[in-house]
Design an enzyme around this catalytic site. Sequence first.
Site, PDB file in Angstrom:
ATOM      1  N   ASP A   9       5.994 -95.732 -48.228  1.00  0.00           N
ATOM      2  CA  ASP A   9       5.436 -96.808 -49.042  1.00  0.00           C
ATOM      3  C   ASP A   9       5.711 -96.426 -50.513  1.00  0.00           C
ATOM      4  OD1 ASP A   9       3.763 -98.996 -49.839  1.00  0.00           O
ATOM      5  OD2 ASP A   9       2.170 -97.538 -50.205  1.00  0.00           O
ATOM      6  N   LEU A  10       5.608 -97.368 -51.420  1.00  0.00           N
ATOM      7  CA  LEU A  10       5.903 -97.064 -52.829  1.00  0.00           C
ATOM      8  C   LEU A  10       4.626 -96.830 -53.656  1.00  0.00           C
ATOM      9  CD1 LEU A  10       8.033 -96.963 -55.183  1.00  0.00           C
ATOM     10  CD2 LEU A  10       7.565 -99.398 -55.487  1.00  0.00           C
ATOM     11  N   ASP A  11       3.877 -97.943 -53.840  1.00  0.00           N
ATOM     12  CA  ASP A  11       2.694 -97.883 -54.705  1.00  0.00           C
ATOM     13  C   ASP A  11       1.632 -96.963 -54.090  1.00  0.00           C
ATOM     14  OD1 ASP A  11       3.305-100.039 -56.775  1.00  0.00           O
ATOM     15  OD2 ASP A  11       3.598-101.156 -54.923  1.00  0.00           O
ATOM     16  N   THR A  17       1.104 -96.788 -59.264  1.00  0.00           N
ATOM     17  CA  THR A  17       1.160 -98.049 -59.997  1.00  0.00           C
ATOM     18  C   THR A  17      -0.131 -98.860 -59.866  1.00  0.00           C
ATOM     19  OG1 THR A  17       2.386 -98.751 -58.083  1.00  0.00           O
ATOM     20  CG2 THR A  17       3.647 -98.469 -60.095  1.00  0.00           C
ATOM     21  N   LYS A  45      -4.980-102.628 -52.416  1.00  0.00           N
ATOM     22  CA  LYS A  45      -3.882-101.691 -52.121  1.00  0.00           C
ATOM     23  C   LYS A  45      -3.147-102.133 -50.869  1.00  0.00           C
ATOM     24  CE  LYS A  45      -5.328 -97.450 -54.348  1.00  0.00           C
ATOM     25  NZ  LYS A  45      -5.864 -96.101 -54.174  1.00  0.00           N
ATOM     26  N   SER A 114       7.895-101.109 -48.525  1.00  0.00           N
ATOM     27  CA  SER A 114       6.857-101.493 -49.491  1.00  0.00           C
ATOM     28  C   SER A 114       6.623-102.997 -49.504  1.00  0.00           C
ATOM     29  CB  SER A 114       7.299-101.045 -50.890  1.00  0.00           C
ATOM     30  OG  SER A 114       6.547-101.684 -51.881  1.00  0.00           O
ATOM     31  N   ALA A 115       5.400-103.399 -49.825  1.00  0.00           N
ATOM     32  CA  ALA A 115       5.075-104.823 -49.948  1.00  0.00           C
ATOM     33  C   ALA A 115       5.509-105.383 -51.302  1.00  0.00           C
ATOM     34  CB  ALA A 115       3.567-105.016 -49.786  1.00  0.00           C
ATOM     35  N   LYS A 145       1.774-106.391 -44.500  1.00  0.00           N
ATOM     36  CA  LYS A 145       0.987-105.375 -43.804  1.00  0.00           C
ATOM     37  C   LYS A 145      -0.440-105.894 -43.662  1.00  0.00           C
ATOM     38  CE  LYS A 145       3.645-101.789 -46.211  1.00  0.00           C
ATOM     39  NZ  LYS A 145       3.647-100.795 -47.289  1.00  0.00           N
ATOM     40  N   GLU A 169       1.839 -93.508 -46.031  1.00  0.00           N
ATOM     41  CA  GLU A 169       1.101 -94.689 -46.523  1.00  0.00           C
ATOM     42  C   GLU A 169      -0.205 -94.306 -47.197  1.00  0.00           C
ATOM     43  OE1 GLU A 169       0.468 -97.710 -47.110  1.00  0.00           O
ATOM     44  OE2 GLU A 169       2.247 -98.734 -46.393  1.00  0.00           O
ATOM     45  N   ASP A 170      -0.585 -95.035 -48.231  1.00  0.00           N
ATOM     46  CA  ASP A 170      -1.881 -94.786 -48.875  1.00  0.00           C
ATOM     47  C   ASP A 170      -2.881 -95.899 -48.586  1.00  0.00           C
ATOM     48  OD1 ASP A 170      -0.559 -96.712 -50.520  1.00  0.00           O
ATOM     49  OD2 ASP A 170      -2.066 -96.308 -52.059  1.00  0.00           O
TER      50      ASP A 170
HETATM   51  C1  G6P Z   1       1.811-102.922 -53.052  1.00  0.00           C
HETATM   52  C2  G6P Z   1       0.555-102.682 -53.867  1.00  0.00           C
HETATM   53  C3  G6P Z   1      -0.245-103.956 -54.016  1.00  0.00           C
HETATM   54  C4  G6P Z   1       0.650-105.073 -54.560  1.00  0.00           C
HETATM   55  C5  G6P Z   1       1.823-105.307 -53.632  1.00  0.00           C
HETATM   56  C6  G6P Z   1       2.776-106.361 -54.141  1.00  0.00           C
HETATM   57  O1  G6P Z   1       1.467-103.067 -51.723  1.00  0.00           O
HETATM   58  O2  G6P Z   1      -0.249-101.686 -53.259  1.00  0.00           O
HETATM   59  O3  G6P Z   1      -1.319-103.715 -54.882  1.00  0.00           O
HETATM   60  O4  G6P Z   1      -0.077-106.269 -54.722  1.00  0.00           O
HETATM   61  O5  G6P Z   1       2.544-104.081 -53.487  1.00  0.00           O
HETATM   62  O6  G6P Z   1       3.396-105.889 -55.307  1.00  0.00           O
HETATM   63  P1  G6P Z   1       4.258-106.767 -56.326  1.00  0.00           P
HETATM   64  O7  G6P Z   1       4.936-105.725 -57.183  1.00  0.00           O
HETATM   65  O8  G6P Z   1       5.244-107.541 -55.501  1.00  0.00           O
HETATM   66  O9  G6P Z   1       3.330-107.641 -57.056  1.00  0.00           O
HETATM   67 MG    MG Z   2       0.616 -98.307 -51.210  1.00  0.00          MG
END
Ligand code: G6P
Ligand code: MG
Length: 218
Positions: A9-11, A17, A45, A114-115, A145, A169-170
């Site tokens: 996952d990224l964030d 972030t 999140k 990542s989402a 997710k 994943e967090d």
């Molecule tokens: C991640 C973050 C969420 C965020 C989502 C979409 O999953 O944890 O907080 O809303 O990504 O991110 P974006 O950059 O597309 O707004």
């Molecule tokens: Mg995350």
Amino acid sequence: MNKKGFIFDLDGVIVDTAKYHFLAWKELAKSIDIDFTHEQNEQLKGVSRVKSLEKILAWGNKTISETQFKALMLKKNEEYLSYIAKMDDKEILPDVPKILNYLIQKEQPISLGSASKNARPILEKVNLLSKFNAIVDGNDVSNAKPDPEVFLIAAKHLNIKLENCIVFEDSVAGVQAANTANMISIGIGKKEVLHEADYIFSDFTEIENSFIQELINR
Ligand code: G6P
Ligand code: MG
């Protein structure tokens, strides 16, 4: 050589972030007279941009038109991108490069899962894009997710069987998505929150190369 698929996952896993998402959502919520707290931010999140705004409006008991909804989404992202623009490799979470480099040295395929629709520019800003064999993000999926779609696509790109994939994943939704995909889930964060994960670490400094090697050998 044994190959597993390692999906990150990224964030909250590679970069922190969440603080920028918080600032951008807080500003946006304020502009429509809704209070937005750190506790609420925690609940966003892993939650997509659309779903996040829906939740904020529900918390604030507000209904708005579709046009206004779209405008707010755009506004939030512009604000968020203004923070992202200032990011550099100092914002990579501790020991993430150590783990990525170990995996690369062991010739293990690596994907992002990542989402976020901003995943590529963020990875570019922190200079990590080249470490990934595949990038799967919010632009590639129709189901957020805890739906496993993002990880299923990542496994396909890496050409690795689902049960041989390992997900970092967090978020609770992300851990659930990995479990539903029949992958090994590794929670990065608090035990109380991520108890559904197969393994939990507070951050990557707790993960030894020997643990990664055991995953590869499984
Ligand atoms: C991640 C973050 C969420 C965020 C989502 C979409 O999953 O944890 O907080 O809303 O990504 O991110 P974006 O950059 O597309 O707004
Ligand atoms: Mg995350």
